[in-house]
Design a protein around this motif. Structure first.
Motif, PDB file in Angstrom:
ATOM      1  N   LEU A   1       0.823  -1.216   0.000  1.00  0.00           N
ATOM      2  CA  LEU A   1       0.000   0.000   0.000  1.00  0.00           C
ATOM      3  C   LEU A   1       0.857   1.266   0.000  1.00  0.00           C
ATOM      4  O   LEU A   1       0.562   2.219  -0.726  1.00  0.00           O
ATOM      5  N   ILE A   2       1.909   1.271   0.807  1.00  0.00           N
ATOM      6  CA  ILE A   2       2.803   2.433   0.831  1.00  0.00           C
ATOM      7  C   ILE A   2       3.497   2.587  -0.519  1.00  0.00           C
ATOM      8  O   ILE A   2       3.654   3.695  -1.030  1.00  0.00           O
ATOM      9  N   GLY A   3       3.923   1.471  -1.118  1.00  0.00           N
ATOM     10  CA  GLY A   3       4.535   1.535  -2.449  1.00  0.00           C
ATOM     11  C   GLY A   3       3.578   2.084  -3.481  1.00  0.00           C
ATOM     12  O   GLY A   3       3.951   2.896  -4.328  1.00  0.00           O
ATOM     13  N   GLY A   4       2.318   1.659  -3.432  1.00  0.00           N
ATOM     14  CA  GLY A   4       1.308   2.173  -4.362  1.00  0.00           C
ATOM     15  C   GLY A   4       1.014   3.638  -4.137  1.00  0.00           C
ATOM     16  O   GLY A   4       0.890   4.420  -5.096  1.00  0.00           O
ATOM     17  N   LEU A   5       0.890   4.032  -2.872  1.00  0.00           N
ATOM     18  CA  LEU A   5       0.682   5.444  -2.540  1.00  0.00           C
ATOM     19  C   LEU A   5       1.846   6.280  -3.055  1.00  0.00           C
ATOM     20  O   LEU A   5       1.647   7.331  -3.673  1.00  0.00           O
ATOM     21  N   SER A   6       3.048   5.797  -2.827  1.00  0.00           N
ATOM     22  CA  SER A   6       4.241   6.531  -3.263  1.00  0.00           C
ATOM     23  C   SER A   6       4.292   6.662  -4.777  1.00  0.00           C
ATOM     24  O   SER A   6       4.525   7.747  -5.306  1.00  0.00           O
ATOM     25  N   ALA A   7       4.081   5.554  -5.475  1.00  0.00           N
ATOM     26  CA  ALA A   7       4.148   5.582  -6.936  1.00  0.00           C
ATOM     27  C   ALA A   7       3.100   6.519  -7.518  1.00  0.00           C
ATOM     28  O   ALA A   7       3.399   7.316  -8.417  1.00  0.00           O
ATOM     29  N   SER A   8       1.884   6.428  -7.013  1.00  0.00           N
ATOM     30  CA  SER A   8       0.812   7.247  -7.588  1.00  0.00           C
ATOM     31  C   SER A   8       1.000   8.729  -7.304  1.00  0.00           C
ATOM     32  O   SER A   8       0.807   9.559  -8.196  1.00  0.00           O
ATOM     33  N   THR A   9       1.387   9.082  -6.094  1.00  0.00           N
ATOM     34  CA  THR A   9       1.545  10.507  -5.790  1.00  0.00           C
ATOM     35  C   THR A   9       2.775  11.092  -6.471  1.00  0.00           C
ATOM     36  O   THR A   9       2.738  12.230  -6.927  1.00  0.00           O
TER      37      THR A   9
END
Length: 132
Positions: free
Chosen positions: A112-120
């Motif tokens: 989830l943190i990786g996805g949040l980071s990539a998207s933002t």
């Protein structure tokens, strides 16, 4: 559990904005570090050295393949942002954000943190670096 109690206490006391500010600080830190690693003059020599190592070792050998992937990582702000986010999430318990942002405690949290980071990072980079 201890973290969940902190969140509940924060919501009960009316400090909901603290969680929002923690998230904003976390996202801006990820974008800033990612930009420095992939775009800044400071790391230009490092990025070029990785690319030269890749060319010297060639594509067929393990070291050439590894340095090629690493060189690509440091040219792609979204890729770097993903790993920077996961890394920052892992060190969050030891930083000032430990009171306002959850630490990574499972594989699902890391994803989830990786996805949040990539998207933002992707959204911010398309806004501020449209040529990237």
């Amino acid at each position: 559990k201890n973290y969940q109690q902190k969140i509940k206490r924060t919501y009960r006391t009316g400090n909901k904005m603290i969680l929002f500010y923690g998230l904003i600080i976390f996202i801006l830190a990820i974008y800033g570090i990612s930009w420095i690693l992939t775009q800044s003059h400071i790391f230009k020599g490092f990025r070029e050295s990785l690319q030269n190592l890749h060319w010297n070792y060639g594509e067929g050998k393990f070291l050439g393949h590894f340095t090629g992937k690493l060189a690509y990582l440091f040219q792609c702000i979204v890729c770097t942002g993903t790993w920077v986010g996961i890394s920052l999430g892992l060190i969050t318990p030891y930083s000032f954000l430990n009171e306002i942002f959850p630490p990574i405690s499972s594989l699902a949290d890391a994803i989830l943190i990786g996805g949040l980071s990539a998207s933002t990072v992707w959204m911010l980079s398309t806004k501020f670096d449209p040529d990237e």
